[in-house]
Design a protein around this motif. Structure first.
Motif, PDB file in Angstrom:
ATOM      1  N   GLU A 177       0.873  -1.584  -0.137  1.00 16.91           N
ATOM      2  CA  GLU A 177       0.093   0.070  -0.157  1.00 16.91           C
ATOM      3  C   GLU A 177       0.969   1.613  -0.102  1.00 16.91           C
ATOM      4  O   GLU A 177       0.358   2.248  -0.426  1.00 16.91           O
ATOM      5  N   LEU A 178       1.891   1.116   0.593  1.00 13.76           N
ATOM      6  CA  LEU A 178       2.291   2.686   0.575  1.00 13.76           C
ATOM      7  C   LEU A 178       3.785   2.589  -0.358  1.00 13.76           C
ATOM      8  O   LEU A 178       3.558   3.682  -0.664  1.00 13.76           O
ATOM      9  N   GLN A 181       1.774   3.981  -2.699  1.00 14.31           N
ATOM     10  CA  GLN A 181       1.000   5.444  -1.462  1.00 14.31           C
ATOM     11  C   GLN A 181       2.260   6.182  -2.286  1.00 14.31           C
ATOM     12  O   GLN A 181       1.996   7.838  -2.767  1.00 14.31           O
ATOM     13  N   HIS A 184       1.542   7.546  -5.840  1.00 17.69           N
ATOM     14  CA  HIS A 184       0.180   8.865  -5.784  1.00 17.69           C
ATOM     15  C   HIS A 184       1.058  10.015  -4.848  1.00 17.69           C
ATOM     16  O   HIS A 184       0.547  11.254  -5.245  1.00 17.69           O
ATOM     17  N   ASP A 185       1.544   9.873  -3.757  1.00 12.65           N
ATOM     18  CA  ASP A 185       2.226  11.628  -3.516  1.00 12.65           C
ATOM     19  C   ASP A 185       3.144  12.043  -4.450  1.00 12.65           C
ATOM     20  O   ASP A 185       3.120  13.130  -4.450  1.00 12.65           O
ATOM     21  N   ALA A 188       0.656  13.936  -7.022  1.00 12.04           N
ATOM     22  CA  ALA A 188       0.063  15.155  -5.575  1.00 12.04           C
ATOM     23  C   ALA A 188       0.734  16.183  -5.719  1.00 12.04           C
ATOM     24  O   ALA A 188       0.381  17.250  -5.871  1.00 12.04           O
ATOM     25  N   LEU A 189       1.904  15.923  -5.263  1.00 14.63           N
ATOM     26  CA  LEU A 189       3.134  16.406  -4.703  1.00 14.63           C
ATOM     27  C   LEU A 189       3.459  17.705  -6.155  1.00 14.63           C
ATOM     28  O   LEU A 189       3.458  19.189  -5.611  1.00 14.63           O
ATOM     29  N   ALA A 191       1.409  18.106  -8.203  1.00 15.67           N
ATOM     30  CA  ALA A 191       0.159  18.973  -8.911  1.00 15.67           C
ATOM     31  C   ALA A 191       0.175  20.049  -7.989  1.00 15.67           C
ATOM     32  O   ALA A 191      -0.291  21.128  -8.785  1.00 15.67           O
ATOM     33  N   VAL A 192       0.529  20.349  -6.963  1.00 20.30           N
ATOM     34  CA  VAL A 192       0.020  21.065  -6.343  1.00 20.30           C
ATOM     35  C   VAL A 192       1.543  22.084  -6.318  1.00 20.30           C
ATOM     36  O   VAL A 192       0.968  23.174  -6.294  1.00 20.30           O
ATOM     37  N   LEU A 204       4.207  18.330 -15.342  1.00 17.11           N
ATOM     38  CA  LEU A 204       3.101  17.834 -15.479  1.00 17.11           C
ATOM     39  C   LEU A 204       2.381  16.930 -16.267  1.00 17.11           C
ATOM     40  O   LEU A 204       1.943  16.208 -16.613  1.00 17.11           O
ATOM     41  N   LEU A 220      -4.778   7.033  -9.226  1.00 16.22           N
ATOM     42  CA  LEU A 220      -5.144   8.270  -7.798  1.00 16.22           C
ATOM     43  C   LEU A 220      -6.152   9.593  -8.701  1.00 16.22           C
ATOM     44  O   LEU A 220      -6.926   9.113  -7.688  1.00 16.22           O
ATOM     45  N   ARG A 223      -9.932   7.541  -8.033  1.00 18.88           N
ATOM     46  CA  ARG A 223     -10.100   7.698  -6.720  1.00 18.88           C
ATOM     47  C   ARG A 223      -9.891   8.997  -5.955  1.00 18.88           C
ATOM     48  O   ARG A 223     -11.586   8.838  -5.143  1.00 18.88           O
ATOM     49  N   LEU A 224      -9.992   9.739  -6.068  1.00 16.50           N
ATOM     50  CA  LEU A 224     -10.081  11.187  -5.811  1.00 16.50           C
ATOM     51  C   LEU A 224     -11.199  11.979  -6.444  1.00 16.50           C
ATOM     52  O   LEU A 224     -11.567  12.955  -5.382  1.00 16.50           O
ATOM     53  N   LEU A 227     -13.704   9.930  -4.341  1.00 15.89           N
ATOM     54  CA  LEU A 227     -13.818  11.010  -3.025  1.00 15.89           C
ATOM     55  C   LEU A 227     -14.218  12.508  -2.987  1.00 15.89           C
ATOM     56  O   LEU A 227     -14.732  12.300  -2.178  1.00 15.89           O
ATOM     57  N   ALA A 230     -18.210  11.795  -2.690  1.00 10.21           N
ATOM     58  CA  ALA A 230     -19.404  11.204  -1.615  1.00 10.21           C
ATOM     59  C   ALA A 230     -19.534  11.889  -0.835  1.00 10.21           C
ATOM     60  O   ALA A 230     -19.175  13.595  -0.539  1.00 10.21           O
TER      61      ALA A 230
END
Lengths: 230, 230
Positions: A177-178, A181, A184-185, A188-189, A191-192, A204, A220, A223-224, A227, A230
């Motif tokens: 999982e990590l 992750q 994904h991290d 995500a970073l 994207a920021v 990107l 990801l 899933r986002l 999320l 939801a």
């Protein structure tokens, strides 16, 4: 038997054998807890003979760390084929293999290191970080990275290190999982950073252009969206 | 004048003055480069008198580091009022103030530290990390954090450290931008974790429930939507 083996081994061969034995011991416990006597016993030779090859525990530790560093850096090498997310995930799997194999030694080293030889051990750690940085840049196919991209990659590398260290401390979250992750991290970073900088946004777009929907980056995004709804 | 001042100072007052002088010097250069002579001169006292208060440079360095650690931990304290994103941004501003004030010493310490006293200096650094962790948990109003939340917070703290270190190395990106970026990073990493875990998703919803559109979290969402549409 042991005497026979000893006689047949050349100097370099014996050095390499000792490094292997030491690395195994230093991987399982913190360096302060491993003695030269123990290394000698595990190698099947006498304590004075260890000193014949290495002046002391520090140099043996550094030689073992050098081998582990090269091993880890080798695991970062990944064919430049297919989507980037999947490549990074394969590297993360091998990174966690390494962390798993060298757990206690990796923890002891990264949490401040042994009380001896800090400048050389730090240089070896920095060398591995640099190897990771160079590999990622090469996969992104970017030669002259802007400061924000360098920051993203280097700070993500430290995030990967700390994630692995925290995992080792109890192994509460499954490593598979990590591994995902961390991929994904990275996205995500990025994207920021891209959200506030045009150059990073262009990078990107280039990164995600070839990502399949079922790859880790596509996964990801899906899933986002779920999320957010939801 | 100096003799007069020296006579009036009590033992604890003199110790505190020396710690302040040492911290100032240790902040500007790496600890190896600062000598007791220099500290004595800056404090306006003799070298033997420094040794009267501190047995050596190591203990003076550790006392200075202790003061700096307490100072930094104090800056993490933030009233529990208003949106979480804005609170975290204020803490990031004070964190970068600290990093700015102690730049070279912070770099030297975090990049492997001085060659002396590593276990005590490591304990001080870990104490600051723990203070940051406890503060964040308290603001999230969570007493018994799941493993994924602990991982998120602790790994984000290491991301903040490495971001500050990379910033110090050339100061190419404006620090204001990085302060905001770290707040965004926290939200993004939380979203990654929430995307794969129900408990984290519930915590994320709680965190963003009170976020205004013009706060750092709302700002990130707006920018990401713009980025996705471009």
């Amino acid at each position: 038997m042991r005497t026979g083996v000893r006689r047949r081994m050349g100097v370099e061969e014996r050095r390499q054998q000792l490094i292997g034995v030491a690395l195994d011991l230093f991987s399982r416990r913190s360096p302060e807890e491993v003695s030269i006597d123990e290394i000698a016993t595990a190698a099947g030779i006498s304590r004075p003979l260890v000193y014949h090859y290495f002046p002391g525990k520090i140099s043996l530790y550094e030689a073992a760390l050098k081998r582990a560093s090269e091993d880890l850096a080798d695991r970062f090498v990944e064919p430049r084929e297919g989507p980037l997310g999947a490549r990074l995930l394969r590297v993360m799997r091998r990174f966690f293999d390494f962390v798993d194999e060298h757990g206690p030694g990796f923890s002891a080293l990264m949490r401040g290191g042994p009380s001896f030889g800090s400048s050389r051990t730090n240089a070896l750690i920095d060398g591995v970080r640099q190897a990771a940085y160079v590999q990622i840049l090469s996969h992104l196919d970017i030669k002259d990275p802007p400061a924000r991209l360098e920051l993203l990659i280097r700070s993500w590398i430290s995030l990967a290190e700390s994630t692995a260290l925290i995992w080792l401390d109890g192994r509460e979250i499954p490593r598979r999982e990590l591994e995902t992750q961390l991929v994904h991290d990275f996205a995500a970073l990025m994207a920021v950073s891209a959200a506030s900088d045009e150059h990073m946004a262009a990078i990107l777009r280039q990164v995600i252009a070839d990502e399949p929907e079922d790859g880790p980056f596509g996964d990801l995004m899906g899933r986002l969206v779920t999320l957010a709804q939801a």
